[in-house]
Design a protein around this motif. Structure first.
Motif, PDB file in Angstrom:
ATOM      1  N   GLN A  90       6.899 -15.796  -8.371  1.00  0.00           N
ATOM      2  CA  GLN A  90       6.713 -15.470  -6.957  1.00  0.00           C
ATOM      3  C   GLN A  90       7.252 -14.048  -6.766  1.00  0.00           C
ATOM      4  N   VAL A  91       6.523 -13.237  -6.020  1.00  0.00           N
ATOM      5  CA  VAL A  91       6.905 -11.841  -5.815  1.00  0.00           C
ATOM      6  C   VAL A  91       7.119 -11.597  -4.324  1.00  0.00           C
ATOM      7  N   LEU A 128      -0.972 -10.456  -8.892  1.00  0.00           N
ATOM      8  CA  LEU A 128       0.035 -11.353  -8.324  1.00  0.00           C
ATOM      9  C   LEU A 128      -0.217 -11.578  -6.838  1.00  0.00           C
ATOM     10  N   ILE A 129       0.383 -12.620  -6.331  1.00  0.00           N
ATOM     11  CA  ILE A 129       0.329 -12.916  -4.903  1.00  0.00           C
ATOM     12  C   ILE A 129       1.696 -12.610  -4.322  1.00  0.00           C
ATOM     13  N   CYS A 130       1.715 -11.811  -3.276  1.00  0.00           N
ATOM     14  CA  CYS A 130       2.975 -11.515  -2.600  1.00  0.00           C
ATOM     15  C   CYS A 130       3.322 -12.696  -1.713  1.00  0.00           C
ATOM     16  N   HIS A 131       4.490 -13.281  -1.938  1.00  0.00           N
ATOM     17  CA  HIS A 131       4.930 -14.451  -1.181  1.00  0.00           C
ATOM     18  C   HIS A 131       5.742 -14.080   0.053  1.00  0.00           C
ATOM     19  N   GLY A 132       5.877 -12.796   0.318  1.00  0.00           N
ATOM     20  CA  GLY A 132       6.579 -12.356   1.518  1.00  0.00           C
ATOM     21  C   GLY A 132       7.055 -10.934   1.371  1.00  0.00           C
ATOM     22  N   GLU A 133       7.248 -10.302   2.505  1.00  0.00           N
ATOM     23  CA  GLU A 133       7.780  -8.947   2.505  1.00  0.00           C
ATOM     24  C   GLU A 133       8.522  -8.681   3.794  1.00  0.00           C
ATOM     25  N   HIS A 134       9.478  -7.788   3.703  1.00  0.00           N
ATOM     26  CA  HIS A 134      10.207  -7.277   4.852  1.00  0.00           C
ATOM     27  C   HIS A 134      10.326  -5.783   4.584  1.00  0.00           C
TER      28      HIS A 134
END
Length: 171
Positions: A90-91, A128-134
């Motif tokens: 998870q990224v 990859l799938i980005c699982h979240g970002e801030h």
């Protein structure tokens, strides 16, 4: 966050990265820099980088974690040496804050946004799938990543004022 007994605490400076296993906590402080956080929920492995610039602009024999494209290469090599695949992680992406909005140039994008764009590009290039970002905004981020649980703690705060640039005109 519950802290298990006997954990290793790792603090990342700009240009650093760390990849490890259970009972490791990684911390960093981000301004315009960006961190990519990788976590393997089944294997309880993970890593984080803290890069300052999107790219060096030319190839180098030795990768340098100060540059986003090279930091991702270092993390990918660490993942491969663990016997796992990057695609199983998870990224998440953090950082890219605007540190000096009062002296911003309207002609070019600030370095924080350039770093965020690079992170998104690297995630896409790896499939990859980005699982979240801030990301983005103004100010600093304190980031803590507990590899044993995959939990992240984040606190954002405003940048300090620039002396002599308060926006108040003298009389």
């Amino acid at each position: 966050m519950t802290k298990p007994p006997s954990i290793a605490e790792v603090y990342l400076q700009p240009g650093d990265y760390h990849f490890g296993g259970t009972y490791t906590r990684i911390r960093t402080l981000l301004g315009s820099c960006v961190s990519l956080v990788l976590w393997h929920p089944r294997a309880r492995l993970g890593g984080m980088c803290h890069y300052m610039l999107p790219s060096r602009g030319h190839a180098s024999a030795l990768p340098d974690g100060r540059y986003g494209d090279e930091a991702m290469r270092l993390l990918s090599e660490a993942v491969a040496s663990s016997g796992t695949r990057v695609s199983d992680y998870q990224v998440r992406i953090f950082g890219g804050g605007h540190m000096f909005p009062s002296i911003a140039s309207s002609r070019q994008q600030h370095i924080g946004l350039q770093n965020v764009e690079m992170a998104r590009r690297l995630v896409a290039e790896q499939g990859l799938i980005c699982h979240g970002e801030h990301v983005g905004g103004v100010g600093y981020r304190n980031l803590i990543f507990d590899i044993w649980s995959g939990q992240l703690a984040l606190k954002q705060s405003a940048p300090p004022p620039i002396h002599g640039r308060s926006g108040v005109r003298p009389k």
